[in-house]
Design an enzyme around this catalytic site. Sequence first.
Site, PDB file in Angstrom:
ATOM      1  CE1 TYR A 171     -20.501  34.393   8.375  1.00  0.00           C
ATOM      2  CE2 TYR A 171     -19.642  32.663   6.938  1.00  0.00           C
ATOM      3  CZ  TYR A 171     -20.430  33.786   7.127  1.00  0.00           C
ATOM      4  OH  TYR A 171     -21.143  34.303   6.088  1.00  0.00           O
TER       5      TYR A 171
ATOM      6  CE  LYS B 260     -20.578   1.077  -2.596  1.00  0.00           C
ATOM      7  NZ  LYS B 260     -20.436  -0.162  -1.822  1.00  0.00           N
TER       8      LYS B 260
HETATM    9  C1  LIG Z   1     -19.206  -0.736  -1.770  1.00  0.00           C
HETATM   10  C2  LIG Z   1     -18.977  -2.178  -1.778  1.00  0.00           C
HETATM   11  C3  LIG Z   1     -17.729  -2.698  -2.134  1.00  0.00           C
HETATM   12  C4  LIG Z   1     -16.522  -1.829  -2.376  1.00  0.00           C
HETATM   13  O1  LIG Z   1     -16.041  -1.381  -1.118  1.00  0.00           O
HETATM   14  P1  LIG Z   1     -14.729  -0.473  -0.990  1.00  0.00           P
HETATM   15  O2  LIG Z   1     -14.498  -0.355   0.461  1.00  0.00           O
HETATM   16  O3  LIG Z   1     -15.080   0.845  -1.596  1.00  0.00           O
HETATM   17  O4  LIG Z   1     -13.654  -1.181  -1.730  1.00  0.00           O
HETATM   18  C5  LIG Z   1     -17.612  -4.080  -2.232  1.00  0.00           C
HETATM   19  N1  LIG Z   1     -18.670  -4.892  -1.951  1.00  0.00           N
HETATM   20  C6  LIG Z   1     -19.869  -4.416  -1.588  1.00  0.00           C
HETATM   21  C7  LIG Z   1     -20.972  -5.349  -1.291  1.00  0.00           C
HETATM   22  C8  LIG Z   1     -20.062  -3.049  -1.486  1.00  0.00           C
HETATM   23  O5  LIG Z   1     -21.262  -2.577  -1.113  1.00  0.00           O
END
Ligand SMILES: *Cc1c(COP(=O)(O)O)cnc(C)c1O
Length: 360
Positions: A256, A34
């Site tokens: 800064y 994702k």
């Molecule tokens: C993002 C996600 C994962 C992966 O999680 P990580 O902590 O990056 O391994 C797995 N299951 C779901 C439902 C997610 O949304």
Amino acid sequence: MPRPIIAKIYPQAVAHNITVAQTISGAKAWATIKANAYGHGIERIFSGLQGAQGLAMLDFDEARRVRELGWEKPILMLEGCFSPDDYRSAQSLDLTVVIHHAAQIDWLIAANLHKNLNVYLKMNTGMNRVGFMPSEYGAAFERLNALANVGNITLMTHFANADLSDGLTEAMERFNSVTAPILIQHPQLERSCSNSAAVLAHSSAHFDWVRPGIMIYGSSPFANKSAHECGLLPAMALQSEIIGVQHIVAGEAVGYGSRFVADKPMTIGVVACGYADGYPRHAPDGTPVIVGGVRTRLIGRVSMDMLMVDLTDISGVGIGSTVELWGKNVPIDDVAQASGTIGYELMCALAQRVPVVVET
Ligand SMILES: *Cc1c(COP(=O)(O)O)cnc(C)c1O
């Protein structure tokens, strides 16, 4: 000439890290890609994904891209359908969809699909974000199971505290007690619960399919165990160069707000990287950085396009010296932790303007 900043992406590290997840869990792996593969770029790491049994994401456009790249194995939509129309996309792209609320079942019925759709039925085991309450789960299962155009149903949850050693007890109790009677009736059903942290730390949650995300990019889901200790390789490096040098006396300030004040004569290096490139603006003095192969520290506030580092005790570096902001030698997790965030956020925030090369 463009600014010297560059991000490097390592698909072979992704392939290695997926193998680690599969070996530890003994399960099939949904490589979670994702958010454009956590900022790495789906197309850029695609060659490294080939060993995964499936790809998990939540954007239908990303699912389409992955099919266009030639991915023929399963694709899991982690948030399922957002509207009734999405079920038609799910059917035409041959997607597996999560079902996490009752309206998604209504839409599925209304869509009148002519093919069987594989679904993941999600239980809310305590995160209270998405998923059916344990008390509603059995009925949701029966409703789906009665539908002619539903194929395989996989039992699923997602943990709120898998990064803690005792973080799963209650969630697993809820999941196991609700799924046990369903599994007695339907022993062939598969289960999927584990994100990266559960893959690495909780074998009781591995089941049939795991869903590793952060670990496949070579970052650790734990506050107290490094990616290296987990056997993972970084899939992204952020590099730049020294573009300016200042010699200052004790009492002079840097950047800064004059946050850093020298207590001795110092040599300051200016690096072509700032928060507009995705480097965290909240990085404090002392955040690790490597210049010319030597570990040193950030000093002064990060600006939009530049940041400053301490070159005082490093010989042979100057304009044009290479700088690693994160990568093989400076774990992205170290920069994240110093800055009060997590590796996930830094990867996802890599800015559009940073040129990227894929290292094969
Ligand atoms: C993002 C996600 C994962 C992966 O999680 P990580 O902590 O990056 O391994 C797995 N299951 C779901 C439902 C997610 O949304």
